[in-house]
Design a protein around this motif. Sequence first.
Motif, PDB file in Angstrom:
ATOM      1  N   ALA A  15      -1.083   1.167 -30.717  1.00 13.15           N
ATOM      2  CA  ALA A  15       0.073   0.284 -30.581  1.00 13.15           C
ATOM      3  C   ALA A  15      -0.383  -0.983 -29.875  1.00 13.15           C
ATOM      4  O   ALA A  15      -1.028  -0.913 -28.828  1.00 13.15           O
ATOM      5  CB  ALA A  15       1.166   0.975 -29.782  1.00 13.15           C
ATOM      6  N   TYR A  16      -0.046  -2.141 -30.470  1.00 12.90           N
ATOM      7  CA  TYR A  16      -0.386  -3.428 -29.871  1.00 12.90           C
ATOM      8  C   TYR A  16       0.908  -4.125 -29.492  1.00 12.90           C
ATOM      9  O   TYR A  16       1.816  -4.269 -30.316  1.00 12.90           O
ATOM     10  CB  TYR A  16      -1.183  -4.293 -30.851  1.00 12.90           C
ATOM     11  N   LYS A  20       2.418  -8.571 -24.024  1.00 14.79           N
ATOM     12  CA  LYS A  20       1.607  -8.087 -22.900  1.00 14.79           C
ATOM     13  C   LYS A  20       0.110  -8.173 -23.200  1.00 14.79           C
ATOM     14  O   LYS A  20      -0.699  -7.855 -22.345  1.00 14.79           O
ATOM     15  CB  LYS A  20       1.960  -6.627 -22.574  1.00 14.79           C
ATOM     16  N   ASP A  21      -0.242  -8.576 -24.436  1.00 13.21           N
ATOM     17  CA  ASP A  21      -1.624  -8.568 -24.913  1.00 13.21           C
ATOM     18  C   ASP A  21      -2.277  -7.220 -24.590  1.00 13.21           C
ATOM     19  O   ASP A  21      -3.348  -7.136 -24.005  1.00 13.21           O
ATOM     20  CB  ASP A  21      -2.435  -9.719 -24.321  1.00 13.21           C
ATOM     21  N   LEU A  22      -1.585  -6.168 -25.001  1.00 12.83           N
ATOM     22  CA  LEU A  22      -1.978  -4.804 -24.678  1.00 12.83           C
ATOM     23  C   LEU A  22      -2.162  -4.010 -25.964  1.00 12.83           C
ATOM     24  O   LEU A  22      -1.288  -4.028 -26.835  1.00 12.83           O
ATOM     25  CB  LEU A  22      -0.880  -4.146 -23.836  1.00 12.83           C
ATOM     26  N   GLU A  23      -3.285  -3.346 -26.099  1.00 10.73           N
ATOM     27  CA  GLU A  23      -3.514  -2.440 -27.222  1.00 10.73           C
ATOM     28  C   GLU A  23      -3.980  -1.107 -26.662  1.00 10.73           C
ATOM     29  O   GLU A  23      -4.968  -1.043 -25.949  1.00 10.73           O
ATOM     30  CB  GLU A  23      -4.548  -2.993 -28.194  1.00 10.73           C
ATOM     31  N   GLU A  24      -3.229  -0.060 -26.968  1.00  9.21           N
ATOM     32  CA  GLU A  24      -3.532   1.271 -26.461  1.00  9.21           C
ATOM     33  C   GLU A  24      -3.419   2.291 -27.585  1.00  9.21           C
ATOM     34  O   GLU A  24      -2.618   2.147 -28.504  1.00  9.21           O
ATOM     35  CB  GLU A  24      -2.564   1.670 -25.340  1.00  9.21           C
ATOM     36  N   GLU A  25      -4.196   3.346 -27.455  1.00 10.42           N
ATOM     37  CA  GLU A  25      -4.158   4.440 -28.411  1.00 10.42           C
ATOM     38  C   GLU A  25      -2.943   5.323 -28.128  1.00 10.42           C
ATOM     39  O   GLU A  25      -2.566   5.542 -26.979  1.00 10.42           O
ATOM     40  CB  GLU A  25      -5.434   5.264 -28.266  1.00 10.42           C
ATOM     41  N   ASN A  42      -2.184   4.515 -21.654  1.00 11.50           N
ATOM     42  CA  ASN A  42      -1.956   3.967 -20.312  1.00 11.50           C
ATOM     43  C   ASN A  42      -0.711   4.562 -19.641  1.00 11.50           C
ATOM     44  O   ASN A  42      -0.363   4.173 -18.532  1.00 11.50           O
ATOM     45  CB  ASN A  42      -1.837   2.446 -20.365  1.00 11.50           C
ATOM     46  N   GLY A  43      -0.015   5.486 -20.315  1.00 10.69           N
ATOM     47  CA  GLY A  43       1.152   6.139 -19.736  1.00 10.69           C
ATOM     48  C   GLY A  43       2.482   5.593 -20.216  1.00 10.69           C
ATOM     49  O   GLY A  43       3.525   6.182 -19.945  1.00 10.69           O
ATOM     50  N   TRP A  44       2.482   4.454 -20.899  1.00  9.14           N
ATOM     51  CA  TRP A  44       3.736   3.909 -21.421  1.00  9.14           C
ATOM     52  C   TRP A  44       4.338   4.882 -22.419  1.00  9.14           C
ATOM     53  O   TRP A  44       3.625   5.561 -23.158  1.00  9.14           O
ATOM     54  CB  TRP A  44       3.496   2.599 -22.138  1.00  9.14           C
ATOM     55  N   GLU A  45       5.675   4.924 -22.443  1.00  9.07           N
ATOM     56  CA  GLU A  45       6.393   5.734 -23.409  1.00  9.07           C
ATOM     57  C   GLU A  45       7.295   4.819 -24.225  1.00  9.07           C
ATOM     58  O   GLU A  45       8.061   4.045 -23.667  1.00  9.07           O
ATOM     59  CB  GLU A  45       7.214   6.806 -22.705  1.00  9.07           C
ATOM     60  N   ILE A  66      10.446   3.335 -22.567  1.00  7.43           N
ATOM     61  CA  ILE A  66      11.115   4.312 -21.732  1.00  7.43           C
ATOM     62  C   ILE A  66      10.609   4.230 -20.310  1.00  7.43           C
ATOM     63  O   ILE A  66      11.350   4.261 -19.348  1.00  7.43           O
ATOM     64  CB  ILE A  66      10.927   5.743 -22.290  1.00  7.43           C
ATOM     65  N   ARG A  67       9.268   4.079 -20.182  1.00 12.71           N
ATOM     66  CA  ARG A  67       8.662   3.997 -18.851  1.00 12.71           C
ATOM     67  C   ARG A  67       7.348   3.244 -18.995  1.00 12.71           C
ATOM     68  O   ARG A  67       6.613   3.429 -19.953  1.00 12.71           O
ATOM     69  CB  ARG A  67       8.398   5.391 -18.314  1.00 12.71           C
ATOM     70  N   ASP A  68       7.064   2.354 -18.040  1.00  9.34           N
ATOM     71  CA  ASP A  68       5.779   1.640 -18.084  1.00  9.34           C
ATOM     72  C   ASP A  68       5.113   1.633 -16.728  1.00  9.34           C
ATOM     73  O   ASP A  68       5.650   1.986 -15.745  1.00  9.34           O
ATOM     74  CB  ASP A  68       5.930   0.219 -18.589  1.00  9.34           C
TER      75      ASP A  68
END
Length: 68
Positions: A15-16, A20-25, A42-45, A66-68
């Motif tokens: 997900a990109y 936030k310029d964030l890409e996480e599996e 990174n724990g984000w939901e 949901i949570r970051d």
Amino acid sequence: MKVMLRHNCAGHLTAYVPKKDLEEEVVKEKEVSQGKHFVLANGWELVIPDLTDPLKLPMTVEAKVIRD
């Protein structure tokens, strides 16, 4: 928030988040009453409603954090 879903070179769903310029599996996913629930490395939901199965990737969708 806008989220782009795609497969990385290893074939894993990622997900990109452009703002936030964030890409996480995506490490976990399940169906919930609001749609599809994804947990990122990174724990984000994220909850994404109205996703078709199978996913036609890459795709940009509207997600709720949901949570970051």
